[in-house]
Design a protein around this motif. Structure first.
Motif: not given
Lengths: 64, 64, 64, 64, 64, 64
Positions: E48-64
């Motif tokens: 998840l730290i190696d993929k980004m969409k819309g300027g946000v990593t998937f790790e960050e997206r999951l935390k929201k």
């Protein structure tokens, strides 16, 4: 399996590309223990304006 | 190293694509600690009939 | 759209990779006229034994 | 996300390629729990001289 | 031939991924006139730290 | 330039993979008129559950 993709700037002849794909196929058969019929190779040739190295397009590199 | 591939629907100008590759090159040099000469970027441009998003080809999207 | 793939040898920090993907995203928005939400970037990190440059694996290069 | 790339020898019709991309899109929506608008599919069509299987280019295969 | 590559953020189950590859295989057989034995599909799963969409990593997206 | 990507199911030894990358490098130098230092090869190894051929995952194929 395996599948090999080669990213290449345009400019090689048909014979060069065929030799390249054939030698890559042989390299896969020899090293990866794969039957030759399972090996696919695809060259993805970029127009010189669509590929860059070191901040310079291949079109610009050719002009130098 | 590193190598960057950009999958793009057709329609950008030569200047847009050159700017895109140049800025990506700079992003790699800045963040990945790579010498600029080692950075390659290739754009793979799809004809609008060969790319789909959300179940709709880019040819169809343009017509809307 | 567009989608960007970065082929990279292992060894960068999480922050370096995040900065790299963010700057590439910005480069795409600026040059390709794409909304930021449509831009995806994926890093494909190779173990050092699975990547070679100039006939030498990255594992061997690090040892030098 | 996800992004799907299809490596294909040239020769399919526009309708075949559209059907292929549409069915792949549906497969992703069904199995990967992704909203359809997030799914991109790009076909990378190789000229028959730029693709090889089993040590034989697709141009040669067609002639047989 | 054809070869299909799926770029995916980590997080799907083995069964989801198997279903995805199977349905993509069927889509290729149906639309591209290819024998099933010739169809290969490979999923490239990004941490998840190696993929980004819309300027946000998937790790960050999951935390929201 | 050129860059070569090899999509492979897991299971080869370090030595096999190194030999494969080296022979591919030599094939590129020989046929594409490229200096060896410009040639990069990256293997993308799939876990056996993430690759399918003929509708069967490589995990299932190994069990047969």
């Amino acid at each position: 399996m395996p599948e090999v993709i080669v990213y290449l700037a345009a400019g090689r002849t048909v014979e060069q590309k065929k030799g390249l794909m054939k030698d890559i196929t042989d390299a896969v058969v020899k090293n990866a223990n794969a039957p030759i019929d399972a090996v696919t190779v695809q060259i993805i040739e970029a127009p010189l304006i669509d590929k860059m190295k070191g901040g310079v397009t291949f079109e610009e590199r050719l002009k130098k």
